[in-house]
Design a protein around this motif. Structure first.
Motif, PDB file in Angstrom:
ATOM      1  N   UNK A   5       0.834  -1.201   0.000  1.00 50.61           N
ATOM      2  CA  UNK A   5       0.000   0.000   0.000  1.00 50.61           C
ATOM      3  C   UNK A   5       0.875   1.262   0.000  1.00 50.61           C
ATOM      4  N   UNK A   6       1.946   1.233   0.778  1.00 52.61           N
ATOM      5  CA  UNK A   6       2.840   2.391   0.876  1.00 52.61           C
ATOM      6  C   UNK A   6       3.504   2.697  -0.467  1.00 52.61           C
ATOM      7  N   UNK A   9       0.870   4.043  -2.976  1.00 53.16           N
ATOM      8  CA  UNK A   9       0.555   5.457  -2.689  1.00 53.16           C
ATOM      9  C   UNK A   9       1.688   6.371  -3.153  1.00 53.16           C
ATOM     10  N   UNK A  10       2.917   5.942  -2.910  1.00 54.06           N
ATOM     11  CA  UNK A  10       4.087   6.721  -3.307  1.00 54.06           C
ATOM     12  C   UNK A  10       4.119   6.909  -4.821  1.00 54.06           C
ATOM     13  N   UNK A  11       3.954   5.820  -5.577  1.00 51.08           N
ATOM     14  CA  UNK A  11       4.000   5.898  -7.043  1.00 51.08           C
ATOM     15  C   UNK A  11       2.861   6.783  -7.559  1.00 51.08           C
ATOM     16  N   UNK A  12       1.675   6.616  -7.017  1.00 53.86           N
ATOM     17  CA  UNK A  12       0.540   7.428  -7.456  1.00 53.86           C
ATOM     18  C   UNK A  12       0.760   8.907  -7.145  1.00 53.86           C
ATOM     19  N   UNK A  94       7.050  -4.952  -8.763  1.00 51.99           N
ATOM     20  CA  UNK A  94       6.752  -4.599  -7.371  1.00 51.99           C
ATOM     21  C   UNK A  94       8.015  -4.602  -6.524  1.00 51.99           C
ATOM     22  N   UNK A  95       8.873  -5.589  -6.742  1.00 50.27           N
ATOM     23  CA  UNK A  95      10.115  -5.674  -5.982  1.00 50.27           C
ATOM     24  C   UNK A  95      11.043  -4.497  -6.310  1.00 50.27           C
TER      25      UNK A  95
END
Length: 108
Positions: A5-6, A9-12, A94-95
């Protein structure tokens, strides 16, 4: 591996030039990874050098420049992870984003 989730949120919150609809496809050419890095290292990652194309030559050139940037910036991303992202393996995206997020958080 799914996006945490973190990290999501950061990428968005970065308001990238392309919206992410399909992570494995959208990150595979390396352009969005370069854009993320350029937000934190604008003098080290010149966006004008990266291509938005999806052809093999564009991908290879983008990832070659990113590999050099990872080494120069001390970001612990190995060539095999970059190859997996370029191949469109979603768990690798994701990684990689998690590793980059952890690295840039240390800058603050």
């Amino acid at each position: 591996m799914a996006f945490s989730r973190e990290v999501l949120r950061w990428v968005q919150g970065l308001n990238l030039s392309f919206s992410i609809k399909n992570a494995k496809r959208d990150f595979s050419n390396g352009f969005l990874i370069a854009e993320i890095l350029s937000r934190y290292y604008p003098s080290e990652v010149a966006m004008h050098a990266f291509d938005t194309g999806t052809g093999p030559a564009a991908r290879a050139n983008n990832w070659e420049m990113l590999d050099r940037a990872f080494v120069k910036l001390g970001i612990p991303i190995h060539k095999d992870m970059a190859t997996a992202v370029a191949a469109g393996r979603p768990e690798s995206v994701a990684l990689m984003l998690s590793v980059i997020h952890t690295h840039v958080r240390k800058l603050k």
